[in-house]
Design an enzyme around this catalytic site. Structure first.
Site, short mmCIF file in Angstrom:
data_model
loop_
_atom_site.label_atom_id
_atom_site.label_comp_id
_atom_site.label_asym_id
_atom_site.label_seq_id
_atom_site.Cartn_x
_atom_site.Cartn_y
_atom_site.Cartn_z
N ASP A 110 0.35 -1.49 0.02
CA ASP A 110 0.20 -0.50 -0.28
C ASP A 110 0.58 1.30 -0.04
OD1 ASP A 110 -1.94 -1.75 0.29
OD2 ASP A 110 -2.23 -1.26 2.32
N1 URA Z 1 -1.51 -5.82 3.81
C1 URA Z 1 -1.93 -4.39 3.93
O1 URA Z 1 -3.06 -4.46 4.44
N2 URA Z 1 -1.09 -3.48 3.47
C2 URA Z 1 0.03 -3.76 2.91
O2 URA Z 1 0.58 -3.27 1.61
C3 URA Z 1 0.28 -5.29 2.87
C4 URA Z 1 0.40 -6.10 3.04
#
Ligand code: URA
Length: 263
Positions: A110
């Site tokens: 993310d």
């Molecule tokens: N899980 C999440 O919620 N975000 C990420 O970036 C990676 C795994």
């Protein structure tokens, strides 16, 4: 590796390494600036072996390679994509020398997540690592709200139901620390290993047990571990050992969580 000669057009070899477009290279070759096997080349379509033949441009040897493998310590605020109309991408963090290989991120973190991100142009390796059937484990460190503990560990081991009804595969939760802020807000420092990669998976798993992730960092993916000496936003090439470990990676029995019949 087969021992045979693997020839390619000279302009294709040079274009892959970022020395220009086919038409720019045609001119450059016509000017007699390129040699292959010690002989001046005049036709940019000449077949050369980029590994076995010595290719020189303006007297400087050119070192060819097909693939690049980069470990990026992804900072927050950049997105895991190759291009974006609004935001800076992880590719913007690489110098042109590496951008010319057209690497792409293997999986996504993310925008606000930090940590290990592998970038490569080796589509086969990326495909293998991302294959849902391979269940490559990924370990994250996170700060989460509330004091999580054994109960959450048991629930994650059994699988939790996400907001869209999906039941997660067993995951391993380790609680590293508990704290309370001056305002009385409780939080936990945890490590979580998951074997799949659903959208926002870690954040949604904690929501499923009534908590919330406030900071998230990926530490490892299969055998590849984030090099903690890499500052945020910096990258390095993988070592030969790291590449080999990824290529030959097979989940070993100890990775497969006990009692898990869904793997
Ligand atoms: N899980 C999440 O919620 N975000 C990420 O970036 C990676 C795994």
């Amino acid at each position: 590796m087969s021992g045979g000669k693997k020839t390619q057009r000279l302009d294709k070899i040079l274009a892959h390494l970022g020395y220009g477009t086919r038409s720019e290279l045609k001119k450059l070759v016509k000017q007699g600036r390129v040699t292959c096997g010690g002989k001046v080349v005049k036709d940019s379509g000449l077949q050369c072996d980029p590994i076995a033949d010595v290719i020189e441009l303006d007297g400087e040897r050119i070192f060819y390679r097909e693939f690049v493998y980069l470990m990026l310590h992804k900072p927050p605020g950049v997105i895991s994509a190759t291009e974006d109309a609004r935001d800076r991408t992880v590719l913007d963090l690489l110098p042109v020398d590496f951008q010319v290989f057209s690497p792409f991120p293997v999986g996504r973190l993310d925008k606000d997540t930090e940590g290990l991100l592998l970038l490569t142009n080796d589509g086969q390796l990326a495909h293998d690592l991302l294959s849902p059937r391979k269940h490559v484990p990924k370990t994250y460190e996170a700060h989460v709200l509330g004091h999580v503990g054994d109960l959450e560990a048991i629930r994650f081991r059994q699988g939790v139901t996400l907001d869209d009804g999906y039941m997660t595969l067993p995951a391993e939760l380790e609680v590293l620390d508990h704290s309370i802020s001056e305002e009385g807000v409780r939080s936990s420092l945890i490590r979580l290993t998951i074997s799949e990669g659903k959208f926002h998976q870690v954040k949604r798993m904690f929501e499923a047990v009534g908590s919330q992730v406030t900071y998230l960092k990926r530490l490892s993916m299969g055998p590849l571990v984030l090099d903690e000496t890499l500052p945020l936003g910096e990258f390095r090439e993988l070592t030969a050992e790291e590449i080999e470990a990824l290529r030959t990676y097979k989940r070993v029995a100890k990775d497969i969580l006990a009692g898990n019949e869904r793997l």
